[in-house]
Design a protein around this motif. Sequence first.
Motif, PDB file in Angstrom:
ATOM      1  N   ARG A  56       2.675   1.121 -11.254  1.00 38.60           N
ATOM      2  CA  ARG A  56       2.022   1.498 -11.469  1.00 38.60           C
ATOM      3  C   ARG A  56       0.322   0.390 -11.881  1.00 38.60           C
ATOM      4  O   ARG A  56      -0.309   0.060 -11.085  1.00 38.60           O
ATOM      5  CB  ARG A  56       1.718   1.737 -13.623  1.00 38.60           C
ATOM      6  CG  ARG A  56       2.077   3.195 -13.064  1.00 38.60           C
ATOM      7  CD  ARG A  56       2.076   3.283 -15.017  1.00 38.60           C
ATOM      8  NE  ARG A  56       2.374   4.745 -15.330  1.00 38.60           N
ATOM      9  CZ  ARG A  56       2.858   5.202 -16.412  1.00 38.60           C
ATOM     10  NH1 ARG A  56       3.006   4.764 -18.124  1.00 38.60           N
ATOM     11  NH2 ARG A  56       2.955   6.462 -16.692  1.00 38.60           N
ATOM     12  N   ARG A  57       1.812  -0.711 -11.948  1.00 37.98           N
ATOM     13  CA  ARG A  57       0.574  -2.415 -11.712  1.00 37.98           C
ATOM     14  C   ARG A  57       0.502  -2.795 -10.146  1.00 37.98           C
ATOM     15  O   ARG A  57      -0.793  -2.956 -10.145  1.00 37.98           O
ATOM     16  CB  ARG A  57       1.805  -3.588 -12.182  1.00 37.98           C
ATOM     17  CG  ARG A  57       0.512  -4.824 -12.403  1.00 37.98           C
ATOM     18  CD  ARG A  57      -0.209  -4.748 -13.551  1.00 37.98           C
ATOM     19  NE  ARG A  57      -0.583  -6.376 -13.586  1.00 37.98           N
ATOM     20  CZ  ARG A  57      -0.539  -7.047 -14.510  1.00 37.98           C
ATOM     21  NH1 ARG A  57       0.795  -6.431 -15.114  1.00 37.98           N
ATOM     22  NH2 ARG A  57      -0.812  -8.473 -14.827  1.00 37.98           N
ATOM     23  N   ARG A  58       1.293  -2.459  -9.651  1.00 37.48           N
ATOM     24  CA  ARG A  58       0.959  -2.429  -8.188  1.00 37.48           C
ATOM     25  C   ARG A  58      -0.467  -1.078  -7.450  1.00 37.48           C
ATOM     26  O   ARG A  58      -0.817  -1.442  -6.672  1.00 37.48           O
ATOM     27  CB  ARG A  58       2.245  -2.584  -7.161  1.00 37.48           C
ATOM     28  CG  ARG A  58       2.454  -2.486  -5.442  1.00 37.48           C
ATOM     29  CD  ARG A  58       1.722  -3.878  -5.086  1.00 37.48           C
ATOM     30  NE  ARG A  58       2.489  -5.004  -5.541  1.00 37.48           N
ATOM     31  CZ  ARG A  58       3.326  -5.462  -5.243  1.00 37.48           C
ATOM     32  NH1 ARG A  58       3.653  -4.922  -3.945  1.00 37.48           N
ATOM     33  NH2 ARG A  58       4.291  -6.493  -5.128  1.00 37.48           N
ATOM     34  N   ILE A  59       0.005  -0.303  -8.233  1.00 41.81           N
ATOM     35  CA  ILE A  59      -0.771   0.709  -7.844  1.00 41.81           C
ATOM     36  C   ILE A  59      -2.849   0.416  -7.758  1.00 41.81           C
ATOM     37  O   ILE A  59      -3.762   0.571  -7.570  1.00 41.81           O
ATOM     38  CB  ILE A  59      -1.010   1.919  -7.675  1.00 41.81           C
ATOM     39  CG1 ILE A  59       0.976   2.591  -7.352  1.00 41.81           C
ATOM     40  CG2 ILE A  59      -2.441   3.053  -7.873  1.00 41.81           C
ATOM     41  CD1 ILE A  59       1.344   3.754  -8.134  1.00 41.81           C
ATOM     42  N   ALA A  60      -2.640   0.080  -9.325  1.00 47.12           N
ATOM     43  CA  ALA A  60      -4.051  -0.434  -9.722  1.00 47.12           C
ATOM     44  C   ALA A  60      -3.983  -2.024  -8.744  1.00 47.12           C
ATOM     45  O   ALA A  60      -5.379  -1.983  -8.631  1.00 47.12           O
ATOM     46  CB  ALA A  60      -3.425  -0.982 -11.266  1.00 47.12           C
ATOM     47  N   ASP A  83      15.649   9.052   4.063  1.00 48.64           N
ATOM     48  CA  ASP A  83      14.927   7.464   4.055  1.00 48.64           C
ATOM     49  C   ASP A  83      13.475   8.476   3.821  1.00 48.64           C
ATOM     50  O   ASP A  83      12.860   9.539   4.292  1.00 48.64           O
ATOM     51  CB  ASP A  83      14.906   7.033   5.480  1.00 48.64           C
ATOM     52  CG  ASP A  83      16.184   6.316   5.425  1.00 48.64           C
ATOM     53  OD1 ASP A  83      16.308   5.275   4.642  1.00 48.64           O
ATOM     54  OD2 ASP A  83      16.435   6.271   6.918  1.00 48.64           O
ATOM     55  N   ALA A  84      12.787   7.802   2.695  1.00 45.72           N
ATOM     56  CA  ALA A  84      10.955   8.677   2.407  1.00 45.72           C
ATOM     57  C   ALA A  84      10.271   7.901   1.746  1.00 45.72           C
ATOM     58  O   ALA A  84      10.558   6.939   1.752  1.00 45.72           O
ATOM     59  CB  ALA A  84      11.325   9.457   0.793  1.00 45.72           C
ATOM     60  N   GLY A  85       9.698   8.017   1.993  1.00 45.06           N
ATOM     61  CA  GLY A  85       8.477   7.587   1.402  1.00 45.06           C
ATOM     62  C   GLY A  85       6.737   7.795   0.904  1.00 45.06           C
ATOM     63  O   GLY A  85       6.518   8.768   1.471  1.00 45.06           O
ATOM     64  N   VAL A  86       5.959   6.886   0.607  1.00 51.10           N
ATOM     65  CA  VAL A  86       5.093   7.925   0.589  1.00 51.10           C
ATOM     66  C   VAL A  86       3.581   6.488  -0.153  1.00 51.10           C
ATOM     67  O   VAL A  86       3.991   5.083  -0.319  1.00 51.10           O
ATOM     68  CB  VAL A  86       4.574   8.330  -1.160  1.00 51.10           C
ATOM     69  CG1 VAL A  86       4.979   7.630  -2.383  1.00 51.10           C
ATOM     70  CG2 VAL A  86       3.820   9.004  -1.519  1.00 51.10           C
ATOM     71  N   SER A  87       2.241   7.125   0.767  1.00 48.78           N
ATOM     72  CA  SER A  87       1.233   5.954   0.271  1.00 48.78           C
ATOM     73  C   SER A  87       0.855   5.851  -0.769  1.00 48.78           C
ATOM     74  O   SER A  87       0.842   7.341  -1.208  1.00 48.78           O
ATOM     75  CB  SER A  87      -0.368   5.836   1.886  1.00 48.78           C
ATOM     76  OG  SER A  87      -1.088   7.504   1.092  1.00 48.78           O
ATOM     77  N   ASP A 120       1.201  -1.573  -0.257  1.00 53.92           N
ATOM     78  CA  ASP A 120      -0.382   0.323   0.625  1.00 53.92           C
ATOM     79  C   ASP A 120       0.814   1.021  -0.117  1.00 53.92           C
ATOM     80  O   ASP A 120       0.140   2.559   0.443  1.00 53.92           O
ATOM     81  CB  ASP A 120      -0.967   0.061   0.731  1.00 53.92           C
ATOM     82  CG  ASP A 120       0.030   0.129   2.960  1.00 53.92           C
ATOM     83  OD1 ASP A 120       0.596  -0.616   2.756  1.00 53.92           O
ATOM     84  OD2 ASP A 120      -0.517   0.277   3.148  1.00 53.92           O
ATOM     85  N   ARG A 121       2.176   1.053  -0.106  1.00 55.23           N
ATOM     86  CA  ARG A 121       3.568   2.462  -0.204  1.00 55.23           C
ATOM     87  C   ARG A 121       4.269   1.934  -1.004  1.00 55.23           C
ATOM     88  O   ARG A 121       4.961   0.785  -0.860  1.00 55.23           O
ATOM     89  CB  ARG A 121       3.055   3.002   1.079  1.00 55.23           C
ATOM     90  CG  ARG A 121       3.637   1.887   2.392  1.00 55.23           C
ATOM     91  CD  ARG A 121       3.825   2.677   3.379  1.00 55.23           C
ATOM     92  NE  ARG A 121       4.629   3.668   3.607  1.00 55.23           N
ATOM     93  CZ  ARG A 121       4.957   4.824   4.182  1.00 55.23           C
ATOM     94  NH1 ARG A 121       3.514   5.079   4.082  1.00 55.23           N
ATOM     95  NH2 ARG A 121       5.427   5.920   3.764  1.00 55.23           N
ATOM     96  N   ALA A 122       5.288   3.153  -1.166  1.00 55.42           N
ATOM     97  CA  ALA A 122       6.675   2.864  -1.502  1.00 55.42           C
ATOM     98  C   ALA A 122       7.505   3.422  -0.518  1.00 55.42           C
ATOM     99  O   ALA A 122       7.747   4.910  -0.579  1.00 55.42           O
ATOM    100  CB  ALA A 122       6.641   3.777  -3.314  1.00 55.42           C
TER     101      ALA A 122
END
Length: 339
Positions: free
Chosen positions: A236-240, A194-198, A181-183
Amino acid sequence: MTLIPRAIPAINDPEVVHALAARWRRTRTLLLLSAGVLPVAIGIVCIVLAGMTSAGRQIMPWWSAIPAVAAAACACALLSWLRRNGLSDPHSWLPATTLMTSAQLVLGVLPGSGIALRLSPGAAIAVKALCAAGVLGAGSASALARLAHRSLLSAPVLELGSTAFPLVLAGNGTRLVIGTDRADWTTRHGGRVDAGVSFARVQRVTAHSHAIVLHTTSGSWTVPVSDPLTAQALLRRRIAWWEERRDAAAEREQRRYLDLVQSLAAVSGAATRGGISVTVDSNGLTTGIELSPAVRELDPEVLSAQLMACVQKARADARRQVQDLVLDHADAEMPKASH
């Protein structure tokens, strides 16, 4: 019950299942050997060592069985972990297997060999052979766990974006982890960042010469990667995939909520007392009153008191039914929340 499913767990898309079938077969075989067969074999080695201590003795010392019990417990713990939640995180296969087989060596094989050599010095060659087999089994289990992970994820393909496996892309001083649910990413250009976004915040993903750009509701993030096109396609595939699961979960929750509302609307509390029968709805409003001929001779004040008592009893019955329905609904949601 199959320890490791023959098909990739939690995948319903036939195209994804077919595309990853051969890869999963190799991974499953390696994982069965590393986390199942070899740890159990090490446990059997410890049991044989314990049995050797009783050779020529009428009673085996109870403490000589402790290493065998410890090794068997480690093997069971590894198998239980793998069955419950280990399959969803291939990156934990090597650490978990190494930890448990090392514990088998420290708690089972080595002390078991020492006890066997002390109590059965005539079988020194056999004891040493069993000890070597245990050490070799532990080392082989770790190597096979590493191969299982590499066989599944070392060469990312687009279909892996439609699975729950964490995907790790490393290169250009950056380690990008694509979760469910995030990267998240770590860069070491002029210092560690270190960073990340949902995924809920990501609007689109674009690829450039040596990086991908995550455009979010609060700005853009540039993530250096060695293969931007592959990273973009996987993300993109994982977000879809995440959006499909989110929408399906929302639809299921809406259906369950509507079912709960219908069940609450059908609640009817009932009570009978002294020839008086009362029914109420889920809100406690009276929906029916029945009086038997016997109550005609009652004093109006007595009749009123019995009627109110009967109403209160019916309302209590309705509250109990409502509470049971709401608690059942909440209990059904708890496994999903913990998962």
